[in-house]
Write a protein that holds these residues in place. Structure first.
Motif, PDB file in Angstrom:
ATOM      1  N   UNK A  55       0.831  -1.201   0.000  1.00 26.48           N
ATOM      2  CA  UNK A  55       0.000   0.000   0.000  1.00 26.48           C
ATOM      3  C   UNK A  55       0.872   1.261   0.000  1.00 26.48           C
ATOM      4  N   UNK A  56       1.918   1.220   0.795  1.00 27.70           N
ATOM      5  CA  UNK A  56       2.848   2.335   0.841  1.00 27.70           C
ATOM      6  C   UNK A  56       3.516   2.545  -0.523  1.00 27.70           C
ATOM      7  N   UNK A  57       3.832   1.457  -1.207  1.00 31.83           N
ATOM      8  CA  UNK A  57       4.467   1.563  -2.529  1.00 31.83           C
ATOM      9  C   UNK A  57       3.539   2.225  -3.543  1.00 31.83           C
ATOM     10  N   UNK A  58       2.264   1.883  -3.499  1.00 32.19           N
ATOM     11  CA  UNK A  58       1.303   2.493  -4.419  1.00 32.19           C
ATOM     12  C   UNK A  58       1.184   3.991  -4.181  1.00 32.19           C
ATOM     13  N   UNK A  59       1.075   4.364  -2.891  1.00 31.56           N
ATOM     14  CA  UNK A  59       0.981   5.794  -2.581  1.00 31.56           C
ATOM     15  C   UNK A  59       2.268   6.518  -2.969  1.00 31.56           C
ATOM     16  N   UNK A  60       3.402   5.903  -2.707  1.00 34.33           N
ATOM     17  CA  UNK A  60       4.683   6.525  -3.041  1.00 34.33           C
ATOM     18  C   UNK A  60       4.804   6.741  -4.541  1.00 34.33           C
ATOM     19  N   UNK A  61       4.353   5.782  -5.329  1.00 35.78           N
ATOM     20  CA  UNK A  61       4.396   5.923  -6.785  1.00 35.78           C
ATOM     21  C   UNK A  61       3.509   7.072  -7.256  1.00 35.78           C
ATOM     22  N   UNK A  62       2.315   7.163  -6.671  1.00 33.66           N
ATOM     23  CA  UNK A  62       1.394   8.239  -7.049  1.00 33.66           C
ATOM     24  C   UNK A  62       1.972   9.608  -6.714  1.00 33.66           C
ATOM     25  N   UNK A  63       2.564   9.732  -5.532  1.00 31.35           N
ATOM     26  CA  UNK A  63       3.137  11.019  -5.130  1.00 31.35           C
ATOM     27  C   UNK A  63       4.401  11.342  -5.922  1.00 31.35           C
ATOM     28  N   UNK A  64       5.203  10.340  -6.223  1.00 27.10           N
ATOM     29  CA  UNK A  64       6.412  10.568  -7.013  1.00 27.10           C
ATOM     30  C   UNK A  64       6.061  11.069  -8.407  1.00 27.10           C
TER      31      UNK A  64
END
Length: 379
Positions: free
Chosen positions: A32-41
């Motif tokens: 879940x953290x990876x998905x959010x990190x990708x979206x913010x990046x």
């Protein structure tokens, strides 16, 4: 915002100044953290690249240096700084609910977001006011270059003053082993002060400027779309010039609407939190905040896309800026779009009247001024 606060109303940041645990009640699964990190990046990359390009297009090409475009530069710089210096750090804090960035940066993060948002929306308001004077009152004097710089400096100073209370009351706290960056309002009037401050800030950086722009662009729209050229002028330069004005107004209205839509849920979130602080204790609030914060921050990446899509001169600038990419092939026309060409200006002097017609772009404007007022500045 309360003992369970996931984050504060400014944008949180501050460094780890004591030993803390990495696991909190708001820790999320790795996927879940990876998905959010990708979206913010993706958001940060698009916003930083797009707004940097907008600044380059305007400042590196004399033909683009107009009053309106200087306000667009100010808007782009505010969005660029918001994306680069606020979004990543606030995402890390919101996703871990642990503060990793230091006391000084905590003060900065509670100062800068309100400052940048104020600068963004009042730059849009200044653009609306400039277009209003150019279109509705073309005979009145326009802003000079020194006046434009003074207005921009004034916007930044007022923005800093408005954000100062949150910066002043920023503090580092430790809650169950986790370091937090919070805004510690005075205990004797905490709830009341917090709500009042939120309402004042939202009124000044959201409701009031949006109301001004709604009225301004409504008057501009009525003036342009009701404007009927004489039959012998409904062709050539005059027609292109009127169409360019209309297209620019449409572009800026779209910029304002995007800003308003992106920030509305975020403001409502903090108003609700001021009235009912226990909502921050719920586990689901982390996902809600991350979604609302992403939506608010996404406003920083839309403007360059809008300019590139609706303005052929900015589109040419983007092609030139990314000419190193194999899929981008700028043409000679793109270079000419950003090259000053005096022949595109036609000056007619009759009976102490000067009329300047700039016919070569979406940012062009047509103005008629009394000979004593001198040549118009800007587009």
């Amino acid at each position: 915002m309360g003992a369970c606060a996931l984050l504060t109303d400014a944008n949180i940041s501050s460094g780890l100044e004591s030993n803390t645990t990495d696991i909190t009640a708001f820790s999320m699964p790795g996927w879940q953290l990876s998905l959010w990190a990708t979206a913010y990046l993706a958001l940060v990359l698009v916003a930083v690249t797009g707004n940097t390009t907008v600044v380059w297009i305007i400042l590196a090409h004399p033909r683009m240096r107009t009053v309106t475009n200087y306000f667009i530069v100010n808007l782009a710089l505010a969005d660029l700084c918001m994306a680069a210096f606020n979004t990543p750090f606030n995402f890390v804090y919101a996703s871990h609910n642990v503060w990793y960035f230091g006391r000084v940066f905590c003060h900065f993060q509670n100062l800068f977001p309100i400052t940048a948002m104020f600068v963004s929306i009042y730059s849009m308001t200044a653009i609306a006011a400039d277009r209003y004077m150019a279109i509705v009152h073309p005979f009145r004097p326009r802003l000079s270059a020194p006046s434009t710089k003074a207005v921009i400096a004034g916007i930044w100073l007022v923005a800093l003053a408005l954000a100062f209370p949150q910066c002043f009351y920023s503090a580092i706290t430790v809650d169950e082993g986790a370091t937090k960056c919070v805004v510690a309002w005075p205990e004797d009037s905490r709830g009341k002060s917090l709500l009042q401050y939120h309402l004042v800030v939202i009124a000044l950086i959201y409701l009031l400027p949006l109301l001004v722009m709604f009225i301004t662009y409504s008057i501009i729209g009525l003036t342009l779309w009701r404007h009927a050229l004489p039959r012998h002028q409904v062709h050539g330069a005059n027609l292109r010039h009127l169409q360019a004005k209309k297209k620019f107004v449409k572009t800026m209205v779209l910029v304002v609407v995007a800003f308003a839509v992106c920030w509305l849920p975020y403001h409502l979130y903090f108003i609700l939190g001021s009235l009912q602080e226990d909502i921050y204790c719920h586990k689901f609030i982390q996902q809600v905040y991350l979604a609302l914060f992403w939506l608010a921050m996404s406003s920083t990446m839309y403007n360059p896309i809008i300019y590139c899509s609706l303005n052929h001169r900015f589109r040419s600038g983007f092609r030139l800026a990314f000419r190193c990419c194999p899929w981008v092939t700028p043409t000679e026309e793109d270079k000419l779009e950003l090259t000053p060409t005096p022949s595109l200006s036609m000056r007619v002097n009759r009976c102490h009247t000067k009329e300047i017609l700039f016919t070569a772009g979406d940012m062009a404007t047509s103005e008629v001024t009394n000979g004593k007022a001198g040549c118009p500045r800007g587009e």
